[in-house]
Design an enzyme around this catalytic site. Sequence first.
Site, short mmCIF file in Angstrom:
data_model
loop_
_atom_site.label_atom_id
_atom_site.label_comp_id
_atom_site.label_asym_id
_atom_site.label_seq_id
_atom_site.Cartn_x
_atom_site.Cartn_y
_atom_site.Cartn_z
N PRO A 101 45.26 5.81 58.81
CA PRO A 101 44.10 5.01 58.39
C PRO A 101 44.13 3.60 58.94
CG PRO A 101 44.87 6.33 56.56
CD PRO A 101 45.85 6.54 57.68
N CYS A 102 43.01 3.20 59.56
CA CYS A 102 42.98 1.92 60.26
C CYS A 102 42.61 0.75 59.36
CB CYS A 102 41.99 1.99 61.42
SG CYS A 102 40.27 2.21 60.91
#
Length: 489
Positions: A101-102
């Site tokens: 997840p960024c």
Amino acid sequence: MKSVIDEKLERMASGSAPRVLDLFSGCGGISLGFHRAGFHVQGAVEMDPDAARSHGANFHAKNPAHSRSVDITATSPQGLADLLELGDMQRCVDVITGGPPCQAFARVGRSKLREVDSHPQAFIHDPRAQLFRRYLAYVEAFMPIAVLMENVPDILNHGGHNVAEEVCESLSALGYTPRYTLVNVALYGVPQMRERMFLIAYRNELDTIPDFPLPTHFIDLPPGYHGSRNVALKALRAMPSPSRFYVDPPGNADATSPAVTAGQALNDLQPINPQKLIQEGKLGRRKADLTTLARYRGQGSSDYQHQMRGWPGFEASETGVTSHVIRYLPRDYRIFSRMRQGDQYPQAHALSETIFREELVRRRIHGEAIKEGSREYTALYASIVPPYDPTKFPNKWRKMWRDKPARTLMAHLGKDSYSHIHYSQGRTISVREAARLQSFPDGFQFCGAMNAAFKQIGNAVPPLMAYQIARTMKSRLVGHGVEEQALDS
């Protein structure tokens, strides 16, 4: 006795498709690109229930196990192999892909984290920032021949720490040769300016150094994209010694095709008139149905439109396309219609003030004078003028340019889509238009409600970008032993 790695290499050399496990897969952007390049999508790990159902429905519709959400922090590699019935854990996967997840790495959204944690560097303590270690644990367990990781450029400068460099050091210790770079997907045929970090690693047994595909298109990117790249490279430049793993983005002076524009991506889809839909009671009365078919507007006028209609395995229906639905935003349609291409929130707010004054005059002409400061005056103002301070939210709204690629689509599309107002139709983009801008083919189906679909699209890796990288990786893994799925455009 043959090693597991030798067995995998021999299997691929014999012509068998390389098998991909997609971690943090979302709805399947990377999976789509690798599928088109001739890889077999073995399975995926995704925690979001709607995204997991989308991935399962599109790649493993006959096996419900593939549509279940999986928490990678609570599931062991062996547990996943058992759940998906993959067989011998060390022998069932050739390639691991994915992007942890960024949100923890991106500068966008850090203010929200600070609201939860008063520490000015709260984003560093976000547990999502540690999920790359779980990714590495899966690599160690499944022993793939190759690895692909994607993330935002800020992963190079997460609180002064270069996470991409750390991932490469870990992969190197596990027996891989890694490299990473920054690319903009508009240079690869995606109608969107989206800067991303890509990291590729191969087992040392392949005796090859990763490279990245040459751009297929050209564009003069706006200054903001160069600025974000420079910020990301700050930690790289500050390292005491040069990176062993970072390589400059590939250039291609021979690219002759200009970047695909928003108009070239969208103008074969049926126009949507929100005011007419409101009058007909078809907008805002109930939840939008993503399965409803909307007929195409002609046969398609660009190569990109033909690609989106004819993507192998995800061909569009002859009768039309699904998910061409929009949000119900009655206050703002008049503002959208009067915005010029490229206008942002300050211009939109000024237009709303003008519209409000015009409405006061119109009512006065019809004998309905409204006294300033009255309750009616305040209510009318609130029904026309958005409440956000134009000096604090300049980028909250943006009307797209017809003749340029769209700006970056983000997961925030799941909450509102004001960042992508249609260039000519006085509304925000539809789910299908967002999918087109992200290069999802028209035959790809999204599970969940409209907001969930927007979020899945904004979170995804553009399939067309994944396809270009998959082609490069395939040439290193198996030469020309695996046929990619041809696309007639």
